[in-house]
Scaffold this motif. Structure first.
Motif, PDB file in Angstrom:
ATOM      1  N   GLU A   1     -11.215 -29.083   0.556  1.00 23.38           N
ATOM      2  CA  GLU A   1      -9.865 -28.183   0.051  1.00 23.38           C
ATOM      3  C   GLU A   1     -10.500 -26.692   0.592  1.00 23.38           C
ATOM      4  OE1 GLU A   1      -7.559 -27.567  -2.263  1.00 23.38           O
ATOM      5  OE2 GLU A   1      -8.148 -29.070  -3.324  1.00 23.38           O
ATOM      6  N   THR A   2     -11.257 -27.338   2.497  1.00 20.12           N
ATOM      7  CA  THR A   2     -11.203 -26.085   2.717  1.00 20.12           C
ATOM      8  C   THR A   2      -9.910 -26.330   4.277  1.00 20.12           C
ATOM      9  OG1 THR A   2     -13.201 -25.351   4.970  1.00 20.12           O
ATOM     10  CG2 THR A   2     -12.913 -27.779   4.695  1.00 20.12           C
ATOM     11  N   ASP A   3      -9.118 -27.404   4.024  1.00 19.72           N
ATOM     12  CA  ASP A   3      -8.316 -27.689   5.668  1.00 19.72           C
ATOM     13  C   ASP A   3      -7.417 -25.917   5.441  1.00 19.72           C
ATOM     14  OD1 ASP A   3      -8.159 -29.197   2.810  1.00 19.72           O
ATOM     15  OD2 ASP A   3      -6.040 -29.443   3.481  1.00 19.72           O
ATOM     16  N   ASP A   4      -6.584 -26.200   6.294  1.00 19.06           N
ATOM     17  CA  ASP A   4      -5.498 -25.416   6.163  1.00 19.06           C
ATOM     18  C   ASP A   4      -4.340 -25.263   5.072  1.00 19.06           C
ATOM     19  OD1 ASP A   4      -4.448 -26.857   7.998  1.00 19.06           O
ATOM     20  OD2 ASP A   4      -3.573 -25.302   9.885  1.00 19.06           O
ATOM     21  N   PHE A   5      -3.637 -23.996   5.805  1.00 16.25           N
ATOM     22  CA  PHE A   5      -2.438 -24.129   4.359  1.00 16.25           C
ATOM     23  C   PHE A   5      -1.336 -23.145   4.336  1.00 16.25           C
ATOM     24  CE2 PHE A   5      -0.650 -21.320   0.813  1.00 16.25           C
ATOM     25  CZ  PHE A   5      -0.491 -22.843  -0.115  1.00 16.25           C
ATOM     26  N   GLU A   6       0.402 -23.592   4.737  1.00 16.12           N
ATOM     27  CA  GLU A   6       1.331 -23.170   4.915  1.00 16.12           C
ATOM     28  C   GLU A   6       1.831 -22.042   3.569  1.00 16.12           C
ATOM     29  OE1 GLU A   6       4.166 -20.909   5.926  1.00 16.12           O
ATOM     30  OE2 GLU A   6       4.642 -22.938   5.083  1.00 16.12           O
ATOM     31  N   PRO A   7       1.360 -21.308   3.710  1.00 15.57           N
ATOM     32  CA  PRO A   7       2.146 -20.209   2.328  1.00 15.57           C
ATOM     33  C   PRO A   7       4.045 -20.134   1.858  1.00 15.57           C
ATOM     34  CG  PRO A   7       1.068 -18.662   4.093  1.00 15.57           C
ATOM     35  CD  PRO A   7       0.688 -20.345   4.717  1.00 15.57           C
ATOM     36  N   VAL A   8       4.191 -20.650   3.077  1.00 15.76           N
ATOM     37  CA  VAL A   8       5.352 -20.345   2.321  1.00 15.76           C
ATOM     38  C   VAL A   8       6.215 -21.771   2.237  1.00 15.76           C
ATOM     39  CG1 VAL A   8       8.203 -20.638   3.118  1.00 15.76           C
ATOM     40  CG2 VAL A   8       6.493 -18.411   3.940  1.00 15.76           C
ATOM     41  N   THR A   9       5.462 -22.933   2.371  1.00 13.32           N
ATOM     42  CA  THR A   9       6.529 -23.958   2.081  1.00 13.32           C
ATOM     43  C   THR A   9       5.218 -24.833   1.428  1.00 13.32           C
ATOM     44  OG1 THR A   9       5.704 -25.179   4.597  1.00 13.32           O
ATOM     45  CG2 THR A   9       7.738 -24.781   4.192  1.00 13.32           C
ATOM     46  N   LYS A  10       4.123 -24.655   1.422  1.00 14.62           N
ATOM     47  CA  LYS A  10       2.448 -25.077   0.527  1.00 14.62           C
ATOM     48  C   LYS A  10       2.669 -26.311   0.977  1.00 14.62           C
ATOM     49  CE  LYS A  10       3.300 -21.683  -2.835  1.00 14.62           C
ATOM     50  NZ  LYS A  10       5.132 -21.123  -2.455  1.00 14.62           N
ATOM     51  N   ALA A  11       2.989 -26.446   2.648  1.00 16.47           N
ATOM     52  CA  ALA A  11       2.275 -27.862   3.447  1.00 16.47           C
ATOM     53  C   ALA A  11       0.772 -27.056   3.749  1.00 16.47           C
ATOM     54  CB  ALA A  11       3.296 -27.766   4.001  1.00 16.47           C
ATOM     55  N   HIS A  12      -0.332 -28.737   3.553  1.00 11.90           N
ATOM     56  CA  HIS A  12      -1.218 -28.574   4.061  1.00 11.90           C
ATOM     57  C   HIS A  12      -1.492 -29.404   5.812  1.00 11.90           C
ATOM     58  CE1 HIS A  12      -4.135 -27.489   0.891  1.00 11.90           C
ATOM     59  NE2 HIS A  12      -2.946 -26.939   0.193  1.00 11.90           N
ATOM     60  N   PRO A  13      -0.885 -28.954   6.512  1.00 12.72           N
ATOM     61  CA  PRO A  13      -0.628 -29.782   8.328  1.00 12.72           C
ATOM     62  C   PRO A  13      -1.670 -30.595   8.289  1.00 12.72           C
ATOM     63  CG  PRO A  13       0.338 -27.090   8.270  1.00 12.72           C
ATOM     64  CD  PRO A  13       0.022 -26.993   6.806  1.00 12.72           C
ATOM     65  N   GLY A  14      -3.043 -29.034   9.186  1.00  9.71           N
ATOM     66  CA  GLY A  14      -3.808 -29.394   9.808  1.00  9.71           C
ATOM     67  C   GLY A  14      -4.450 -30.457   8.832  1.00  9.71           C
ATOM     68  N   CYS A  15      -4.175 -31.283   7.798  1.00 12.69           N
ATOM     69  CA  CYS A  15      -5.586 -32.202   7.522  1.00 12.69           C
ATOM     70  C   CYS A  15      -4.927 -33.589   7.342  1.00 12.69           C
ATOM     71  CB  CYS A  15      -5.705 -32.190   6.266  1.00 12.69           C
ATOM     72  SG  CYS A  15      -3.977 -32.036   4.629  1.00 12.69           S
ATOM     73  N   SER A  16      -3.846 -33.779   7.608  1.00 11.43           N
ATOM     74  CA  SER A  16      -2.759 -34.831   8.057  1.00 11.43           C
ATOM     75  C   SER A  16      -2.927 -34.634   9.433  1.00 11.43           C
ATOM     76  CB  SER A  16      -1.991 -35.207   7.214  1.00 11.43           C
ATOM     77  OG  SER A  16      -1.218 -33.672   7.552  1.00 11.43           O
ATOM     78  N   VAL A  17      -1.953 -33.729  10.392  1.00 11.69           N
ATOM     79  CA  VAL A  17      -1.194 -33.869  11.712  1.00 11.69           C
ATOM     80  C   VAL A  17      -2.632 -34.324  12.756  1.00 11.69           C
ATOM     81  CG1 VAL A  17      -0.482 -32.344  13.583  1.00 11.69           C
ATOM     82  CG2 VAL A  17       0.420 -32.804  11.232  1.00 11.69           C
ATOM     83  N   VAL A  18      -3.995 -33.736  12.194  1.00 11.64           N
ATOM     84  CA  VAL A  18      -5.267 -33.382  12.873  1.00 11.64           C
ATOM     85  C   VAL A  18      -5.976 -34.893  13.254  1.00 11.64           C
ATOM     86  CG1 VAL A  18      -7.169 -32.708  13.691  1.00 11.64           C
ATOM     87  CG2 VAL A  18      -5.271 -30.972  13.233  1.00 11.64           C
ATOM     88  N   PRO A  19      -6.016 -35.439  12.096  1.00 13.04           N
ATOM     89  CA  PRO A  19      -6.771 -36.933  11.844  1.00 13.04           C
ATOM     90  C   PRO A  19      -5.913 -37.599  13.296  1.00 13.04           C
ATOM     91  CG  PRO A  19      -7.062 -35.795  10.104  1.00 13.04           C
ATOM     92  CD  PRO A  19      -6.349 -35.004  10.653  1.00 13.04           C
ATOM     93  N   ALA A  20      -4.507 -37.626  12.411  1.00 13.76           N
ATOM     94  CA  ALA A  20      -3.440 -38.856  12.788  1.00 13.76           C
ATOM     95  C   ALA A  20      -3.756 -38.308  14.486  1.00 13.76           C
ATOM     96  CB  ALA A  20      -1.404 -38.616  12.561  1.00 13.76           C
ATOM     97  N   ALA A  21      -3.107 -37.543  15.039  1.00 13.13           N
ATOM     98  CA  ALA A  21      -3.596 -36.906  16.416  1.00 13.13           C
ATOM     99  C   ALA A  21      -4.572 -37.109  17.240  1.00 13.13           C
ATOM    100  CB  ALA A  21      -2.832 -35.839  16.840  1.00 13.13           C
TER     101      ALA A  21
END
Length: 453
Positions: free
Chosen positions: A92-112
């Motif tokens: 639960e220390t990954d980032d968060f987008e407040p409007v959509t409630k998405a958590h981009p970093g925890c999937s995008v950065v490992p994939a990249a």
């Protein structure tokens, strides 16, 4: 839905974005999110979701294309993305987008990271790919309507993570427009995620749902397209398209609105505390009151935490310590702070002193706090034993775009998460490398730093 060539417009931008020179402020924020996500991966690798993912990755074997961080495992990019993705949302220390409630970093950065290692790409290419991934992740949810996704019992986080991950992975695969279109189609077919994750008591499936699944899906789709798999040309347009299938009222133009001028990598919130995002603001508010009024067990009678209704539902007396608002505030009252170890300790949930403090904490779902401009605010009211009441309202928690963390604060957070796992020297090497990421010629060098020391 009228055909508006959303797929083509997006695919052409994805090709162009690979070579785009990012403005200095956008590049800085992208570096911050990459470092923050890598730190979450390192710390999460040694929690239960991480341990399970390591066991899975080791059993799969596979072509040695990418690193499973903190281990000696090199495996296929697909397997590495899955494992590292699960690490990244384990704590639960990954980032968060407040409007959509998405958590981009925890999937995008490992994939990249997995795809960049597979292809031997540069730090600049990694930076651009992650930036693109954040854009696809958040825009996909805006096009679907986050509330509509949740209203159909699906996880907005799981739904968005696949599209974010394919954006990053496809950029690093250097696909042309045709390949981008096909990668989007293979990603759309894999989009999944049920809101049932709220019943996961150990955070293992949640780590898969939020990030491991999406990272794996995105890398899979990009590699398939890179290898010439044919597919649907316009998955976001026309009959039976992805947006119509996944939303009762899709807004297709949201997929492409502001591309190249609005970057979601600058808009996500970096968490100062390793707890669920709805707890960030009230914990900040309580710790401020604690410092100002020297709050403790001896002088606090009652604590009322007011959250927006949707956030309160997520963190109301949950079985997981890091997403249990009442428990986290009780730990802060007892200990004066909430450490990484505190927020993940099931043992602390059994402590008599913590449970006695928790009995003084009331969580209120407050409709008055449902504000699109501040969707994750928190108000804390403390009644003292002498009858006085003190309160604090945190409209925007530290780490939000309205209240951002600078490079040094991001470095401090990353250091606190990585150093206990990798040691000081290895940690400093990672931080230095990410802070000048554009100078990195081959991301495999970063992968070696992230492996077991």
């Amino acid at each position: 839905m009228a055909t508006t060539d959303i797929t083509g417009r997006l695919a052409r931008y994805m090709v162009e974005a690979r070579e785009r020179r990012l403005a200095p402020d956008v590049a800085r924020e992208a570096r911050h999110r990459i470092l923050d996500s890598l730190a979450a991966m390192v710390s999460g690798a040694h929690l239960k979701p991480g341990e399970m993912a390591i066991r899975y990755a080791r059993a799969q074997g596979g072509v040695e294309e990418a690193t499973v961080v903190t281990t000696d495992i090199r495996t296929s990019a697909v397997n590495a993305a899955l494992a590292n993705g699960m690490f990244a949302h384990a704590d639960e220390t990954d980032d968060f987008e407040p409007v959509t409630k998405a958590h981009p970093g925890c999937s995008v950065v490992p994939a990249a990271l997995a795809m960049a290692e597979r292809e031997g790409r540069s730090g600049t290419e990694l930076l651009n790919a992650v930036t693109l991934g954040y854009d696809l992740c958040c825009r996909f949810l805006l096009a679907l309507g986050p509330d509509l996704v949740r209203g159909s019992h699906r996880s907005a986080e799981g739904t968005s993570s696949t599209m974010g991950s394919v954006g990053a992975a496809a950029a690093l695969a250097r696909l042309d427009e045709k390949g981008m279109r096909h990668a989007l189609s293979y990603a759309a077919q894999q989009v999944s995620g049920l809101w049932s994750w709220v019943r996961d008591a150990e955070h293992v499936e949640k780590a898969f749902d939020f990030s491991g699944m999406g990272a794996r899906n995105g890398v899979t789709a990009a590699i398939m397209a890179q290898m010439g798999f044919s597919g649907v040309w316009d998955v976001l347009d026309g009959e039976h398209n992805a947006l119509a299938a996944l939303s009762s009222d899709p807004q297709p133009e949201e997929m492409v609105a502001g591309l190249g001028s609005r970057y979601f990598v600058t808009e996500t919130a970096i968490k100062p505390f390793s707890v669920g995002y709805p707890i960030q603001a009230p914990l900040d508010a309580f710790l401020r009151l604690q410092r100002e009024h020297k709050l403790g067990l001896d002088n606090v009678e009652r604590i009322v935490v007011r959250l927006p209704e949707d956030g309160a539902r997520i963190v109301n007396d949950r079985a997981m310590p890091d997403v249990n608002c009442q428990h986290i505030i009780a730990v802060a009252l007892v200990s004066g702070t909430v450490s990484f170890a505190d927020s993940h300790s099931y043992e602390r949930m059994k402590e008599p002193a913590v449970n006695a403090a928790k009995a003084r904490v009331q969580l209120v779902a407050d409709p008055a706090l449902m504000d699109r401009a501040a969707p994750r605010s928190g108000r804390v009211e403390v009644t003292l034993k002498d009858g006085r009441t003190v309160s604090h309202f945190t409209r925007h928690a530290p780490g939000t775009k309205e209240n951002p963390m600078d490079t040094e604060r991001v470095n401090v957070k990353a250091r606190s998460l990585m150093e206990p796992v990798l040691g000081a020297r290895q940690t400093e090497g990672i931080i230095r490398r990410v802070n000048v990421l554009e100078e990195l010629k081959d991301v495999r060098e970063l992968g070696r730093l992230l492996a077991r020391g």
